[in-house]
Design a protein around this motif. Structure first.
Motif, PDB file in Angstrom:
ATOM      1  N   MET A 113      40.200   5.834  65.960  1.00 11.66           N
ATOM      2  CA  MET A 113      38.752   5.969  65.874  1.00 11.66           C
ATOM      3  C   MET A 113      38.501   7.191  64.997  1.00 11.66           C
ATOM      4  SD  MET A 113      35.873   6.659  68.862  1.00 11.66           S
ATOM      5  CE  MET A 113      36.861   5.819  70.073  1.00 11.66           C
ATOM      6  N   HIS A 114      37.899   6.973  63.828  1.00 11.80           N
ATOM      7  CA  HIS A 114      37.834   8.043  62.832  1.00 11.80           C
ATOM      8  C   HIS A 114      37.037   9.257  63.318  1.00 11.80           C
ATOM      9  CE1 HIS A 114      38.149   8.550  58.182  1.00 11.80           C
ATOM     10  NE2 HIS A 114      38.375   9.683  58.805  1.00 11.80           N
ATOM     11  N   TRP A 115      35.917   9.004  63.991  1.00  9.62           N
ATOM     12  CA  TRP A 115      35.095  10.079  64.539  1.00  9.62           C
ATOM     13  C   TRP A 115      34.524   9.646  65.886  1.00  9.62           C
ATOM     14  CZ3 TRP A 115      34.341  14.901  62.350  1.00  9.62           C
ATOM     15  CH2 TRP A 115      34.767  15.059  61.026  1.00  9.62           C
ATOM     16  N   ILE A 153      47.085   2.985  69.524  1.00 15.21           N
ATOM     17  CA  ILE A 153      45.735   3.405  69.174  1.00 15.21           C
ATOM     18  C   ILE A 153      45.572   4.895  69.441  1.00 15.21           C
ATOM     19  CG2 ILE A 153      44.635   1.156  69.473  1.00 15.21           C
ATOM     20  CD1 ILE A 153      43.793   2.016  72.278  1.00 15.21           C
ATOM     21  N   GLY A 154      44.652   5.493  68.714  1.00 15.44           N
ATOM     22  CA  GLY A 154      44.439   6.922  68.880  1.00 15.44           C
ATOM     23  C   GLY A 154      43.062   7.310  68.392  1.00 15.44           C
ATOM     24  N   VAL A 155      42.842   8.592  68.286  1.00 15.57           N
ATOM     25  CA  VAL A 155      41.532   9.122  67.894  1.00 15.57           C
ATOM     26  C   VAL A 155      41.706  10.132  66.766  1.00 15.57           C
ATOM     27  CG1 VAL A 155      40.505   8.740  70.166  1.00 15.57           C
ATOM     28  CG2 VAL A 155      41.655  10.925  69.687  1.00 15.57           C
ATOM     29  N   SER A 156      40.581  10.510  66.188  1.00 19.02           N
ATOM     30  CA  SER A 156      40.582  11.501  65.128  1.00 19.02           C
ATOM     31  C   SER A 156      39.330  12.358  65.281  1.00 19.02           C
ATOM     32  CB  SER A 156      40.590  10.813  63.756  1.00 19.02           C
ATOM     33  OG  SER A 156      40.637  11.750  62.708  1.00 19.02           O
ATOM     34  N   ASN A 157      39.483  13.638  64.999  1.00 19.66           N
ATOM     35  CA  ASN A 157      38.365  14.577  65.077  1.00 19.66           C
ATOM     36  C   ASN A 157      37.794  14.712  66.484  1.00 19.66           C
ATOM     37  OD1 ASN A 157      38.123  15.231  62.141  1.00 19.66           O
ATOM     38  ND2 ASN A 157      37.750  13.018  62.020  1.00 19.66           N
ATOM     39  N   PHE A 158      38.638  14.542  67.492  1.00 19.40           N
ATOM     40  CA  PHE A 158      38.216  14.727  68.874  1.00 19.40           C
ATOM     41  C   PHE A 158      38.502  16.158  69.313  1.00 19.40           C
ATOM     42  CE2 PHE A 158      37.247  10.415  69.132  1.00 19.40           C
ATOM     43  CZ  PHE A 158      36.831  10.046  70.406  1.00 19.40           C
ATOM     44  N   THR A 202      48.212  15.111  64.763  1.00 17.42           N
ATOM     45  CA  THR A 202      48.496  15.048  63.330  1.00 17.42           C
ATOM     46  C   THR A 202      47.498  15.934  62.606  1.00 17.42           C
ATOM     47  OG1 THR A 202      49.412  12.795  63.367  1.00 17.42           O
ATOM     48  CG2 THR A 202      48.493  13.563  61.276  1.00 17.42           C
ATOM     49  N   ALA A 203      47.992  16.743  61.675  1.00 20.62           N
ATOM     50  CA  ALA A 203      47.146  17.668  60.929  1.00 20.62           C
ATOM     51  C   ALA A 203      46.767  17.089  59.580  1.00 20.62           C
ATOM     52  CB  ALA A 203      47.881  18.993  60.728  1.00 20.62           C
ATOM     53  N   TYR A 204      45.458  16.895  59.371  1.00 18.37           N
ATOM     54  CA  TYR A 204      45.014  16.558  58.024  1.00 18.37           C
ATOM     55  C   TYR A 204      44.513  17.827  57.334  1.00 18.37           C
ATOM     56  CZ  TYR A 204      39.966  16.184  59.408  1.00 18.37           C
ATOM     57  OH  TYR A 204      38.677  16.412  59.847  1.00 18.37           O
TER      58      TYR A 204
END
Length: 280
Positions: A113-115, A153-158, A202-204
């Protein structure tokens, strides 16, 4: 000719899957990228990259997928990540299939989930309590696991705050939380929280954003000079040594090669303790 076989350190996710510590980020700095993105991905795979990160919102899934298909590297050897667009929180299954079709692959290894923020089709940001909430979106993503078309599945920017809302209502703990991390944004508390919950980070943007000040920082330059490595390698090794995977991007072959060798050299030297140690 298949890409080079290099023993790149990996992190084990809560699913048991192995995630290569250094991957390729395919955000080009603007939506799309077309042939530039495709050529970058092809070069990276040739050099040995096996962790490729894209997103529906990047506008280049088609080109990333083509690079993978034409690489002669078995699909099973590449850890492919893509992400759900904010406008698609209310149509998760359909959006996922569209990403899969653009990629031209039978499955993805990780879907994020991008955001934690939904938008309506016109781009208007919904309030946190408006449906679909990010909890509802996550519950829809959980159902994708039954299709066999997504391995994790995972998340991003959480943040910790959003994870504390999500986790009590989740049947599946996110495998990954992808966030911006670098020495000026170390996020010690978030990293510790995710580790406690079994969520890999994960580091972007691990090298910073455009015109990053890191490349003129005296402390980082002194570490670079001491160990005879590039400033980018210092920054990426900082990320890998603290337990995060990193996904730098470069369209230049030599920089792609240099960034990737970080994964092989990280155990050969130790960063200055005052640079890497976490806050108490």
């Amino acid at each position: 000719m298949p890409g080079q076989q290099i023993d790149v350190p990996s992190f084990t996710l809560n699913t048991g899957a192995k995630l290569p510590s250094v991957g390729l980020g395919c955000w080009m700095g603007y939506p799309g990228g077309g042939d530039d993105c495709e050529n970058m991905a092809k070069t990276a795979i040739k050099l040995g990259y096996r962790h490729i990160d894209t997103a529906a919102g990047y506008g280049n899934e088609e080109h990333v997928g083509k690079a993978i298909r034409e690489s002669d590297v078995p699909r099973s050897e590449i850890f492919l990540v893509t992400k759900l667009n904010n406008k698609d929180h209310g149509r998760v299954a359909e959006a996922f299939q569209e990403s899969l079709d653009r990629l031209g692959c039978e499955y993805v290894d990780l879907y994020l989930m991008h955001w934690p923020q939904a938008q309506n089709p016109d781009g208007k940001i919904l309030q946190p309590d408006q449906s679909p909430t990010y909890v509802e979106t996550w519950q829809a993503m959980e159902k994708l696991l039954d299709t066999g078309k997504v391995k994790a599945i995972g998340v991003s920017n959480f943040s910790i705050k959003t994870l504390e809302v999500l986790l009590p209502q989740a049947k599946v703990v996110p495998a990954v939380n992808q966030v911006q991390l670098h020495p000026c944004l170390p996020s010690f508390d978030l990293l510790a929280y995710c580790a406690q919950k079994g969520i890999h980070v994960t580091a972007y943007s691990p090298l910073g954003r455009k015109d990053s000040p890191f490349f003129s920082d005296d402390t980082i330059k002194s570490i670079s000079d001491k160990h005879g490595i590039t400033i980018a390698q210092v920054l990426l090794s900082w990320g890998v040594q603290r337990g995060t995977s990193v996904i730098p991007k470069s369209v230049q072959e030599e920089r792609l090669r240099s960034n990737f060798t970080t994964a092989r050299s990280a155990d050969d030297w130790t960063l200055a303790p005052d640079f890497i140690q976490q806050e108490s």
